[in-house]
Design a protein around this motif. Sequence first.
Motif, PDB file in Angstrom:
ATOM      1  N   MET A 126      43.117  57.018  46.577  1.00  0.00           N
ATOM      2  CA  MET A 126      42.470  55.792  46.185  1.00  0.00           C
ATOM      3  C   MET A 126      41.030  55.797  46.662  1.00  0.00           C
ATOM      4  O   MET A 126      40.692  56.470  47.618  1.00  0.00           O
ATOM      5  CB  MET A 126      43.195  54.591  46.777  1.00  0.00           C
ATOM      6  N   GLY A 127      40.210  54.984  46.013  1.00  0.00           N
ATOM      7  CA  GLY A 127      38.806  54.899  46.359  1.00  0.00           C
ATOM      8  C   GLY A 127      38.561  54.170  47.671  1.00  0.00           C
ATOM      9  O   GLY A 127      39.476  53.668  48.309  1.00  0.00           O
ATOM     10  N   GLU A 128      37.302  54.137  48.043  1.00  0.00           N
ATOM     11  CA  GLU A 128      36.894  53.464  49.274  1.00  0.00           C
ATOM     12  C   GLU A 128      36.993  51.948  49.109  1.00  0.00           C
ATOM     13  O   GLU A 128      36.754  51.420  48.027  1.00  0.00           O
ATOM     14  CB  GLU A 128      35.446  53.837  49.605  1.00  0.00           C
ATOM     15  N   PRO A 129      37.321  51.232  50.171  1.00  0.00           N
ATOM     16  CA  PRO A 129      37.381  49.776  50.079  1.00  0.00           C
ATOM     17  C   PRO A 129      35.990  49.166  49.980  1.00  0.00           C
ATOM     18  O   PRO A 129      35.023  49.705  50.512  1.00  0.00           O
ATOM     19  CB  PRO A 129      38.054  49.361  51.389  1.00  0.00           C
ATOM     20  N   GLY A 167      29.340  26.922  35.038  1.00  0.00           N
ATOM     21  CA  GLY A 167      28.846  26.391  33.773  1.00  0.00           C
ATOM     22  C   GLY A 167      29.925  25.853  32.866  1.00  0.00           C
ATOM     23  O   GLY A 167      29.892  24.709  32.462  1.00  0.00           O
ATOM     24  N   ALA A 168      30.912  26.650  32.552  1.00  0.00           N
ATOM     25  CA  ALA A 168      31.982  26.233  31.635  1.00  0.00           C
ATOM     26  C   ALA A 168      33.201  25.759  32.406  1.00  0.00           C
ATOM     27  O   ALA A 168      34.318  25.889  31.943  1.00  0.00           O
ATOM     28  CB  ALA A 168      32.345  27.376  30.698  1.00  0.00           C
ATOM     29  N   GLY A 169      32.994  25.229  33.571  1.00  0.00           N
ATOM     30  CA  GLY A 169      34.114  24.759  34.384  1.00  0.00           C
ATOM     31  C   GLY A 169      34.075  25.387  35.748  1.00  0.00           C
ATOM     32  O   GLY A 169      33.315  26.311  36.011  1.00  0.00           O
ATOM     33  N   GLU A 170      34.894  24.856  36.613  1.00  0.00           N
ATOM     34  CA  GLU A 170      34.964  25.374  37.977  1.00  0.00           C
ATOM     35  C   GLU A 170      35.656  26.735  37.977  1.00  0.00           C
ATOM     36  O   GLU A 170      36.445  27.050  37.104  1.00  0.00           O
ATOM     37  CB  GLU A 170      35.738  24.407  38.866  1.00  0.00           C
ATOM     38  N   CYS A 171      35.338  27.493  38.981  1.00  0.00           N
ATOM     39  CA  CYS A 171      35.879  28.837  39.099  1.00  0.00           C
ATOM     40  C   CYS A 171      36.327  29.047  40.540  1.00  0.00           C
ATOM     41  O   CYS A 171      35.541  28.849  41.459  1.00  0.00           O
ATOM     42  CB  CYS A 171      34.784  29.826  38.730  1.00  0.00           C
ATOM     43  N   LEU A 172      37.584  29.402  40.733  1.00  0.00           N
ATOM     44  CA  LEU A 172      38.058  29.783  42.057  1.00  0.00           C
ATOM     45  C   LEU A 172      37.733  31.261  42.241  1.00  0.00           C
ATOM     46  O   LEU A 172      38.108  32.091  41.411  1.00  0.00           O
ATOM     47  CB  LEU A 172      39.564  29.555  42.198  1.00  0.00           C
ATOM     48  N   VAL A 173      37.020  31.573  43.297  1.00  0.00           N
ATOM     49  CA  VAL A 173      36.663  32.958  43.586  1.00  0.00           C
ATOM     50  C   VAL A 173      37.489  33.419  44.772  1.00  0.00           C
ATOM     51  O   VAL A 173      37.412  32.840  45.853  1.00  0.00           O
ATOM     52  CB  VAL A 173      35.161  33.114  43.896  1.00  0.00           C
ATOM     53  N   VAL A 174      38.303  34.432  44.540  1.00  0.00           N
ATOM     54  CA  VAL A 174      39.093  35.046  45.598  1.00  0.00           C
ATOM     55  C   VAL A 174      38.376  36.340  45.953  1.00  0.00           C
ATOM     56  O   VAL A 174      38.353  37.279  45.156  1.00  0.00           O
ATOM     57  CB  VAL A 174      40.539  35.331  45.144  1.00  0.00           C
ATOM     58  N   ALA A 175      37.748  36.368  47.114  1.00  0.00           N
ATOM     59  CA  ALA A 175      37.058  37.577  47.566  1.00  0.00           C
ATOM     60  C   ALA A 175      38.053  38.410  48.355  1.00  0.00           C
ATOM     61  O   ALA A 175      38.772  37.879  49.209  1.00  0.00           O
ATOM     62  CB  ALA A 175      35.858  37.213  48.421  1.00  0.00           C
ATOM     63  N   ILE A 176      38.109  39.689  48.039  1.00  0.00           N
ATOM     64  CA  ILE A 176      39.021  40.603  48.723  1.00  0.00           C
ATOM     65  C   ILE A 176      38.264  41.849  49.158  1.00  0.00           C
ATOM     66  O   ILE A 176      37.207  42.160  48.612  1.00  0.00           O
ATOM     67  CB  ILE A 176      40.222  41.001  47.833  1.00  0.00           C
ATOM     68  N   ILE A 177      38.817  42.546  50.112  1.00  0.00           N
ATOM     69  CA  ILE A 177      38.321  43.868  50.473  1.00  0.00           C
ATOM     70  C   ILE A 177      39.428  44.849  50.141  1.00  0.00           C
ATOM     71  O   ILE A 177      40.530  44.776  50.693  1.00  0.00           O
ATOM     72  CB  ILE A 177      37.920  43.956  51.950  1.00  0.00           C
ATOM     73  N   VAL A 186      43.097  48.818  43.752  1.00  0.00           N
ATOM     74  CA  VAL A 186      43.873  47.706  44.307  1.00  0.00           C
ATOM     75  C   VAL A 186      43.296  46.381  43.818  1.00  0.00           C
ATOM     76  O   VAL A 186      44.038  45.452  43.491  1.00  0.00           O
ATOM     77  CB  VAL A 186      43.932  47.780  45.846  1.00  0.00           C
ATOM     78  N   ALA A 187      41.981  46.275  43.727  1.00  0.00           N
ATOM     79  CA  ALA A 187      41.356  45.048  43.231  1.00  0.00           C
ATOM     80  C   ALA A 187      41.816  44.746  41.805  1.00  0.00           C
ATOM     81  O   ALA A 187      42.098  43.593  41.464  1.00  0.00           O
ATOM     82  CB  ALA A 187      39.833  45.162  43.297  1.00  0.00           C
ATOM     83  N   GLU A 188      41.918  45.769  40.967  1.00  0.00           N
ATOM     84  CA  GLU A 188      42.410  45.566  39.603  1.00  0.00           C
ATOM     85  C   GLU A 188      43.854  45.080  39.609  1.00  0.00           C
ATOM     86  O   GLU A 188      44.218  44.192  38.833  1.00  0.00           O
ATOM     87  CB  GLU A 188      42.282  46.865  38.802  1.00  0.00           C
ATOM     88  N   GLN A 189      44.667  45.635  40.484  1.00  0.00           N
ATOM     89  CA  GLN A 189      46.066  45.192  40.592  1.00  0.00           C
ATOM     90  C   GLN A 189      46.145  43.738  41.052  1.00  0.00           C
ATOM     91  O   GLN A 189      46.933  42.951  40.514  1.00  0.00           O
ATOM     92  CB  GLN A 189      46.831  46.090  41.570  1.00  0.00           C
ATOM     93  N   VAL A 190      45.326  43.375  42.021  1.00  0.00           N
ATOM     94  CA  VAL A 190      45.295  41.995  42.500  1.00  0.00           C
ATOM     95  C   VAL A 190      44.863  41.068  41.373  1.00  0.00           C
ATOM     96  O   VAL A 190      45.453  40.005  41.160  1.00  0.00           O
ATOM     97  CB  VAL A 190      44.376  41.841  43.733  1.00  0.00           C
ATOM     98  N   GLY A 191      43.840  41.469  40.622  1.00  0.00           N
ATOM     99  CA  GLY A 191      43.389  40.671  39.489  1.00  0.00           C
ATOM    100  C   GLY A 191      44.501  40.421  38.481  1.00  0.00           C
ATOM    101  O   GLY A 191      44.675  39.299  37.991  1.00  0.00           O
ATOM    102  N   GLU A 192      45.281  41.448  38.184  1.00  0.00           N
ATOM    103  CA  GLU A 192      46.402  41.294  37.242  1.00  0.00           C
ATOM    104  C   GLU A 192      47.479  40.378  37.799  1.00  0.00           C
ATOM    105  O   GLU A 192      48.041  39.553  37.069  1.00  0.00           O
ATOM    106  CB  GLU A 192      47.001  42.664  36.899  1.00  0.00           C
ATOM    107  N   ARG A 193      47.750  40.489  39.077  1.00  0.00           N
ATOM    108  CA  ARG A 193      48.759  39.611  39.700  1.00  0.00           C
ATOM    109  C   ARG A 193      48.300  38.159  39.697  1.00  0.00           C
ATOM    110  O   ARG A 193      49.093  37.244  39.445  1.00  0.00           O
ATOM    111  CB  ARG A 193      49.050  40.090  41.126  1.00  0.00           C
ATOM    112  N   VAL A 194      47.015  37.927  39.978  1.00  0.00           N
ATOM    113  CA  VAL A 194      46.464  36.564  39.958  1.00  0.00           C
ATOM    114  C   VAL A 194      46.491  36.010  38.535  1.00  0.00           C
ATOM    115  O   VAL A 194      46.840  34.856  38.316  1.00  0.00           O
ATOM    116  CB  VAL A 194      45.047  36.536  40.572  1.00  0.00           C
ATOM    117  N   ARG A 195      46.161  36.841  37.555  1.00  0.00           N
ATOM    118  CA  ARG A 195      46.209  36.424  36.154  1.00  0.00           C
ATOM    119  C   ARG A 195      47.634  36.020  35.753  1.00  0.00           C
ATOM    120  O   ARG A 195      47.850  34.987  35.117  1.00  0.00           O
ATOM    121  CB  ARG A 195      45.714  37.550  35.236  1.00  0.00           C
ATOM    122  N   ALA A 196      48.606  36.822  36.153  1.00  0.00           N
ATOM    123  CA  ALA A 196      50.005  36.523  35.828  1.00  0.00           C
ATOM    124  C   ALA A 196      50.457  35.222  36.496  1.00  0.00           C
ATOM    125  O   ALA A 196      51.177  34.426  35.898  1.00  0.00           O
ATOM    126  CB  ALA A 196      50.906  37.682  36.256  1.00  0.00           C
TER     127      ALA A 196
END
Length: 110
Positions: free
Chosen positions: A1-4, A53-63, A68-78
């Motif tokens: 895996m890549g660097e964090p 602009g088009a509404g509020e956005c919850l930003v989840v910052a991760i390291i 792994v970030a892509e996997q987290v994004g998919e889990r949050v989307r689901a």
Amino acid sequence: MGEPGVHEVRVRGCASTREALAWQEPIGMLLCPEREHRGPCEVPWTCTVRDVGAGECLVVAIIASSEVAEQVGERVRALTGREVVLRPGDPAEYEVLVEQYRIERGALPG
């Protein structure tokens, strides 16, 4: 895996700050289901709300690595059923998260 590195998982389209903030607990449980675990979280994280602009956005910052970030994004989307956008984060914007990472695991690469 890549660097964090720092990544932002942006949950878009919330009608209000209250709605965006309501996702913090479920997303927190998704990322860290055992709150009283030993050692650092597998994926260090924090949340903030921004107006995009088009509404509020919850930003989840991760390291995490990009993979792994892509996997987290998919889990949050689901979990949320909302549009989720993944983008690189600026470590300077998340000093507390980066400091937590440094204390628990050492310095971020780069």
